[in-house]
Design an enzyme around this catalytic site. Sequence first.
Site, mmCIF file in Angstrom:
data_model
loop_
_atom_site.group_PDB
_atom_site.id
_atom_site.type_symbol
_atom_site.label_atom_id
_atom_site.label_comp_id
_atom_site.label_asym_id
_atom_site.label_seq_id
_atom_site.Cartn_x
_atom_site.Cartn_y
_atom_site.Cartn_z
ATOM 1 N N LYS A 174 -81.019 -119.089 17.973
ATOM 2 C CA LYS A 174 -81.149 -117.703 17.525
ATOM 3 C C LYS A 174 -79.766 -117.082 17.613
ATOM 4 C CE LYS A 174 -83.960 -113.605 18.283
ATOM 5 N NZ LYS A 174 -83.981 -113.428 16.819
ATOM 6 N N GLY B 281 -83.937 -106.881 15.211
ATOM 7 C CA GLY B 281 -82.753 -106.156 15.672
ATOM 8 C C GLY B 281 -81.828 -107.020 16.519
ATOM 9 N N CYS C 294 -77.590 -110.071 8.771
ATOM 10 C CA CYS C 294 -78.836 -109.517 9.314
ATOM 11 C C CYS C 294 -79.173 -108.237 8.570
ATOM 12 C CB CYS C 294 -78.691 -109.205 10.793
ATOM 13 S SG CYS C 294 -80.068 -108.238 11.420
HETATM 14 C C1 DHB Z 1 -83.021 -110.276 11.985
HETATM 15 C C2 DHB Z 1 -81.838 -110.938 11.768
HETATM 16 C C3 DHB Z 1 -81.684 -111.682 10.633
HETATM 17 O O1 DHB Z 1 -80.532 -112.351 10.362
HETATM 18 C C4 DHB Z 1 -82.731 -111.754 9.712
HETATM 19 O O2 DHB Z 1 -82.585 -112.457 8.601
HETATM 20 C C5 DHB Z 1 -83.915 -111.096 9.927
HETATM 21 C C6 DHB Z 1 -84.060 -110.353 11.084
HETATM 22 C C7 DHB Z 1 -83.194 -109.410 13.168
HETATM 23 O O3 DHB Z 1 -82.850 -109.814 14.286
HETATM 24 O O4 DHB Z 1 -83.660 -108.289 12.988
#
Ligand code: DHB
Length: 304
Positions: free
Chosen positions: A47, A74, A130
């Site tokens: 992660k 997040g 993200c």
């Molecule tokens: C999150 C991060 C990501 O890279 C994604 O594709 C979806 C969610 C997150 O942590 O919110």
Amino acid sequence: MAEIRLAIEIAGLNLRNPVMNAAGILGLTADLLRRVYEEGAGAVVTKSIGLKPRMGHPNPTVAIVEGGLINAMGLPNPGVEYFLGELEKLKAGGIPVVASFFGETLDEFVEVASRLSEAGVDALELNCSCPNVEGVGILGSDPGAVKRVTEAVKGCVDKPLFVKLSPNVSDITEIARAAERGGADGLTAVNTLRAIALSIEARRPILSNVTGGLSGPALKPVALRCVWEIYEAVEIPIIGCGGITTWRDAVEYLLAGASALQVGTAIMTRGLRVFREINMGLRNYLEENGFREVSELVGLAHES
Ligand code: DHB
């Protein structure tokens, strides 16, 4: 009969097969990632790891929708220091580890990557895409910023660097080229697609963050198109990601130009057996169609 080989080489990494888990879906503890490897993955992906511990968004953070999930976690994570302890356990088991990481500033990206690299990860995956954290998502849609952060990280690490691209852009090849010019050794395509889920009972958005990232089969045709376009735009290898659930999906991604694959949402729907299922199907497909190696399929659909 010639022997069928699932093993691949990508950006200098030698993996026993091309199927990894996608970042985010499983966390970053050694116990969990070791299980992913034992269940047949070619490498494990953490992660996303940041400099400091981070709580992430309040619940609800996940909505189940037709054909997939929408999540807005997040970027919760225990911080790089914690992960270094887990990494030691993984490396003791000889498991190839790709560390997904992010920063809130350029200096943070560099610091986290340097520490992970020094501690012995096999490769790094830069998450500049993200969709749910202000700044990090915006970074991934700015070619100049992607080049700068890639260059800065690449200057401080001696491990292969994959840059994970966002599909939330009008021209993904522009971002792909920027990462390549910055020195990326490969690209992961793609991250989640910005989306929304509403409750008609509450008459409100379901996620606390309002919007989130769509993953799973609903994302696949979009992600496959992204891999197709990137393959025609850059020389560096691509890790295909987005809705891969079956070996057939895996073959499609290889034909579109991916050299390796990541499986995320299907771990939830199929369980960890998904790695063996995909690898077995891939092996049969190679054998039945007269191929000997996975690399022979890469980009094949582009040939006229
Ligand atoms: C999150 C991060 C990501 O890279 C994604 O594709 C979806 C969610 C997150 O942590 O919110």
